[in-house]
Design an enzyme around this catalytic site. Structure first.
Site, PDB file in Angstrom:
ATOM      1  N   HIS A 306       0.741  -1.152  -0.108  1.00  0.00           N
ATOM      2  CA  HIS A 306       0.256  -0.139  -0.076  1.00  0.00           C
ATOM      3  C   HIS A 306       0.821   1.177   0.157  1.00  0.00           C
ATOM      4  O   HIS A 306       2.003   1.260   0.688  1.00  0.00           O
ATOM      5  CB  HIS A 306      -0.959  -0.070   1.349  1.00  0.00           C
ATOM      6  CG  HIS A 306      -2.026   0.977   1.059  1.00  0.00           C
ATOM      7  ND1 HIS A 306      -2.037   2.371   1.352  1.00  0.00           N
ATOM      8  CD2 HIS A 306      -3.383   0.741   0.503  1.00  0.00           C
ATOM      9  CE1 HIS A 306      -3.029   2.856   1.218  1.00  0.00           C
ATOM     10  NE2 HIS A 306      -4.003   2.164   0.539  1.00  0.00           N
ATOM     11  N   ASP A 363      -8.168  -4.953  -0.136  1.00  0.00           N
ATOM     12  CA  ASP A 363      -8.617  -5.544  -1.295  1.00  0.00           C
ATOM     13  C   ASP A 363      -8.240  -6.790  -1.523  1.00  0.00           C
ATOM     14  O   ASP A 363      -8.773  -7.670  -2.256  1.00  0.00           O
ATOM     15  CB  ASP A 363      -8.286  -4.901  -2.467  1.00  0.00           C
ATOM     16  CG  ASP A 363      -9.055  -3.667  -2.831  1.00  0.00           C
ATOM     17  OD1 ASP A 363     -10.218  -3.492  -2.249  1.00  0.00           O
ATOM     18  OD2 ASP A 363      -8.303  -2.644  -3.459  1.00  0.00           O
TER      19      ASP A 363
HETATM   20  N1  ACO Z   1       4.220  -7.700  -5.137  1.00  0.00           N
HETATM   21  C1  ACO Z   1       5.627  -7.496  -5.102  1.00  0.00           C
HETATM   22  N2  ACO Z   1       6.483  -6.572  -5.060  1.00  0.00           N
HETATM   23  C2  ACO Z   1       6.090  -5.406  -4.569  1.00  0.00           C
HETATM   24  C3  ACO Z   1       4.447  -5.214  -4.367  1.00  0.00           C
HETATM   25  C4  ACO Z   1       3.645  -6.483  -4.701  1.00  0.00           C
HETATM   26  N3  ACO Z   1       2.304  -6.486  -4.603  1.00  0.00           N
HETATM   27  N4  ACO Z   1       4.016  -4.062  -4.018  1.00  0.00           N
HETATM   28  C5  ACO Z   1       5.340  -3.429  -3.941  1.00  0.00           C
HETATM   29  N5  ACO Z   1       6.362  -4.338  -4.402  1.00  0.00           N
HETATM   30  C6  ACO Z   1       7.686  -3.952  -4.162  1.00  0.00           C
HETATM   31  C7  ACO Z   1       8.445  -3.166  -5.183  1.00  0.00           C
HETATM   32  O1  ACO Z   1       8.660  -3.919  -6.426  1.00  0.00           O
HETATM   33  C8  ACO Z   1       9.369  -2.277  -4.847  1.00  0.00           C
HETATM   34  O2  ACO Z   1      10.540  -3.087  -4.576  1.00  0.00           O
HETATM   35  P1  ACO Z   1      12.018  -2.619  -4.814  1.00  0.00           P
HETATM   36  O3  ACO Z   1      11.940  -1.398  -3.423  1.00  0.00           O
HETATM   37  O4  ACO Z   1      12.824  -3.694  -4.656  1.00  0.00           O
HETATM   38  O5  ACO Z   1      12.048  -1.776  -5.973  1.00  0.00           O
HETATM   39  C9  ACO Z   1       8.898  -1.933  -3.419  1.00  0.00           C
HETATM   40  O6  ACO Z   1       7.910  -2.984  -3.131  1.00  0.00           O
HETATM   41  C10 ACO Z   1       8.056  -0.697  -3.251  1.00  0.00           C
HETATM   42  O7  ACO Z   1       6.965  -0.797  -4.071  1.00  0.00           O
HETATM   43  P2  ACO Z   1       6.454   0.538  -4.792  1.00  0.00           P
HETATM   44  O8  ACO Z   1       5.684   0.241  -6.032  1.00  0.00           O
HETATM   45  O9  ACO Z   1       7.634   1.655  -4.769  1.00  0.00           O
HETATM   46  O10 ACO Z   1       5.386   1.079  -3.791  1.00  0.00           O
HETATM   47  P3  ACO Z   1       4.160   2.183  -4.068  1.00  0.00           P
HETATM   48  O11 ACO Z   1       3.910   2.767  -2.513  1.00  0.00           O
HETATM   49  O12 ACO Z   1       4.626   3.090  -5.214  1.00  0.00           O
HETATM   50  O13 ACO Z   1       2.938   1.222  -4.606  1.00  0.00           O
HETATM   51  C11 ACO Z   1       1.325  -0.286  -4.620  1.00  0.00           C
HETATM   52  C12 ACO Z   1       1.793   0.927  -3.734  1.00  0.00           C
HETATM   53  C13 ACO Z   1       0.822   0.508  -5.830  1.00  0.00           C
HETATM   54  C14 ACO Z   1      -0.251  -0.458  -3.792  1.00  0.00           C
HETATM   55  C15 ACO Z   1       2.034  -1.495  -4.624  1.00  0.00           C
HETATM   56  O14 ACO Z   1       2.210  -1.958  -3.405  1.00  0.00           O
HETATM   57  C16 ACO Z   1       1.032  -2.427  -5.572  1.00  0.00           C
HETATM   58  O15 ACO Z   1       1.389  -2.463  -6.791  1.00  0.00           O
HETATM   59  N6  ACO Z   1       0.497  -3.453  -4.742  1.00  0.00           N
HETATM   60  C17 ACO Z   1      -0.505  -4.437  -5.704  1.00  0.00           C
HETATM   61  C18 ACO Z   1      -1.737  -3.888  -6.219  1.00  0.00           C
HETATM   62  C19 ACO Z   1      -2.678  -3.430  -5.134  1.00  0.00           C
HETATM   63  O16 ACO Z   1      -3.018  -4.394  -4.295  1.00  0.00           O
HETATM   64  N7  ACO Z   1      -3.209  -2.474  -5.143  1.00  0.00           N
HETATM   65  C20 ACO Z   1      -4.258  -1.956  -4.157  1.00  0.00           C
HETATM   66  C21 ACO Z   1      -3.781  -1.114  -3.329  1.00  0.00           C
HETATM   67  S1  ACO Z   1      -5.092  -0.487  -1.929  1.00  0.00           S
HETATM   68  C22 ACO Z   1      -6.152   0.333  -2.862  1.00  0.00           C
HETATM   69  O17 ACO Z   1      -6.198   0.904  -3.882  1.00  0.00           O
HETATM   70  C23 ACO Z   1      -7.440   0.139  -1.956  1.00  0.00           C
END
Ligand code: ACO
Length: 427
Positions: A306, A363
């Site tokens: 998140h 979610d």
């Molecule tokens: N699976 C695997 N790796 C992940 C995931 C995931 N779901 N989420 C983040 N990471 C990793 C990234 O690859 C990154 O790794 P790194 O530091 O080695 O490059 C690190 O964790 C940080 O991730 P970011 O993408 O920079 O985090 P950000 O805060 O930008 O993204 C997000 C948050 C979009 C929710 C992300 O975690 C994601 O894509 N999750 C899956 C989609 C999801 O469940 N979305 C629902 C959000 S809740 C809502 O809208 C109600």
């Protein structure tokens, strides 16, 4: 504490005032930064940017705190119903009995959706994704209610607000009925807001419909959990579109489009699709954990991580308990649930997820409950939109009442410098 921040740019120092919120959050007020220094801030994805002052929702991602208008999400989910929470978010206080009754009656009075809208919905191919249909019909609603276009006074805003609250569940349900090739029905005034949504979705023409109390309660709770989440992608969209003084319905329509994406509201659909895929592939959760960790693989564990919550998502805790209860009460035994549990357990013990503070978000569980309720997968995000509507309205109203300036970020240009035009034959 000093009330200013100092920065130095190319040897010259500048002082910037601080803005301190009611929970002691600190913002650096950069309103005059460009005028005084020529510099702008650079923050792709707005991870560190406070776009507004807001009195609606407080969340502390480190501590897993979420409050609407000062009330904890745990207490609201346990004690309030969705319409009360809607009123609270929009108008700032919990309603009295009389206020709630009037609000309910005003909504009921406008719940009929125009016949012309039925023609629009029926003209969509059955294969239309319900979110695309919902965004379109929400925008189309402006054509039938031109009086909601240029609202200035609080009374005019109230009129637009009750109209969209009244018609939105019907429009949401119609996207499902269209997909199923069913007649588009009107709201049953004898039923409450959430019960009537269930009937609108699942009621069969000419047959009586008794909403299941367990399903109604679970849906009510889910809608409360999704009702607002401060300046997320769709809400920021609603505020920025509304800042041009576009109408409430148009701003909400833009918010629906923003919510649709799989990194935002579309994640609940993506979670179930991912779980189904793992099931079809033999149920090996470790394989998918490894895929999620592999930087060369675009796969992400949907429902994990998140932008703001970096320890736990308080909504996920509430909903996880709810998911167990609902599945138990409905007697649902779903192999996909076992895969979800396995995935959750493996991920929570894995160093990759621990290091990056990736936990199941709301979610991860909401899709499981929607599935148990018999709601089709591509309707999950529509349910989220119905839940988020009060938040979008509250944020839009707050922004308009404060007469916030039009939203218009700056950029750092990294393209070509000035160059001569070349005639086509010389390229
Ligand atoms: N699976 C695997 N790796 C992940 C995931 C995931 N779901 N989420 C983040 N990471 C990793 C990234 O690859 C990154 O790794 P790194 O530091 O080695 O490059 C690190 O964790 C940080 O991730 P970011 O993408 O920079 O985090 P950000 O805060 O930008 O993204 C997000 C948050 C979009 C929710 C992300 O975690 C994601 O894509 N999750 C899956 C989609 C999801 O469940 N979305 C629902 C959000 S809740 C809502 O809208 C109600």
């Amino acid at each position: 504490m000093s009330k200013v921040a100092s920065i130095e740019i190319e040897g010259k120092s500048f002082e910037l005032p601080l803005v301190v919120g009611s929970e002691n959050e600190i913002g650096i007020d950069i309103k005059k930064l460009r005028a005084e220094t020529g510099a702008v801030t650079f923050d792709p994805g707005y991870k560190n940017t406070g776009a507004c002052e807001s009195a609606i929702t407080f969340l502390n991602g480190e501590e897993g705190v979420l409050r609407y208008r000062g009330y904890t999400i745990e207490e609201l989910a346990a004690k309030a119903d969705f319409l009360e929470v809607t009123y609270l978010l929009i108008f700032g206080e919990l309603p009295t009995q009389e206020q709630l009754q009037k609000f309910n009656e005003d909504i009921l009075q406008h719940s009929q959706v125009d016949e012309g809208m039925k023609k629009i919905v029926n003209s969509f191919p059955k294969s239309t994704h319900p979110m695309g249909a919902l965004a379109s019909v929400t925008s189309a609603l402006t054509a039938f209610h031109p009086e909601t276009l240029n609202v200035e006074t609080e009374d005019e805003m109230y009129d637009a607000i009750v109209k969209i609250l009244a018609k939105f569940p019907t429009l949401a349900a119609w996207t499902l009925r269209r997909k199923n090739g069913e007649e588009l029905t009107d709201r049953d005034p004898a039923l409450g807001y959430v019960e009537s949504l269930l009937k609108l979705m699942f009621g069969k023409t000419g047959e009586s419909y008794e909403p299941d109390a367990i399903v109604t309660n679970a849906l009510d709770k889910l809608l409360i959990l999704h009702a607002d989440h401060e300046q997320n992608c769709s809400t920021s969209t609603v505020r920025i579109v509304g800042s041009s003084q576009a109408s409430l319905f148009s701003s909400v329509s833009a918010g629906i489009s923003a919510l649709w994406g799989p990194l935002h509201g579309g994640a609940n659909q993506a979670v179930i699709e991912m779980l189904e895929q793992i099931k079809a592939d033999g149920g090996d959760t470790t394989k998918y954990i490894d895929k999620a960790k592999d930087k060369k693989d675009p796969f992400r564990l949907m429902g994990f991580g998140h932008r703001v919550y970096k320890n736990f998502d308080p909504r996920a805790r509430i909903i996880k308990k709810s998911a167990d209860e609902v599945l138990d009460q409905l007697g649902v035994e779903d192999p996909v649930l076992e895969i979800a549990k396995g995935l959750e357990k493996t991920a929570l013990e894995d160093q990759y997820f621990i290091d990056r503070k990736l936990y199941p978000n709301v979610d991860f569980y909401s899709g499981i409950i929607y599935k148990a309720m018999g709601i089709p997968t591509d309707m999950f995000t529509v349910m989220f939109a119905v839940g988020r509507l009060p938040g979008w309205i509250a944020q839009w109203r707050e922004m308009r009442l404060k007469k916030e300036p039009i939203g218009r970020p700056r950029q750092i240009y990294v393209g070509e410098n000035k160059r001569e035009f070349k005639a086509i034959e010389n390229r």
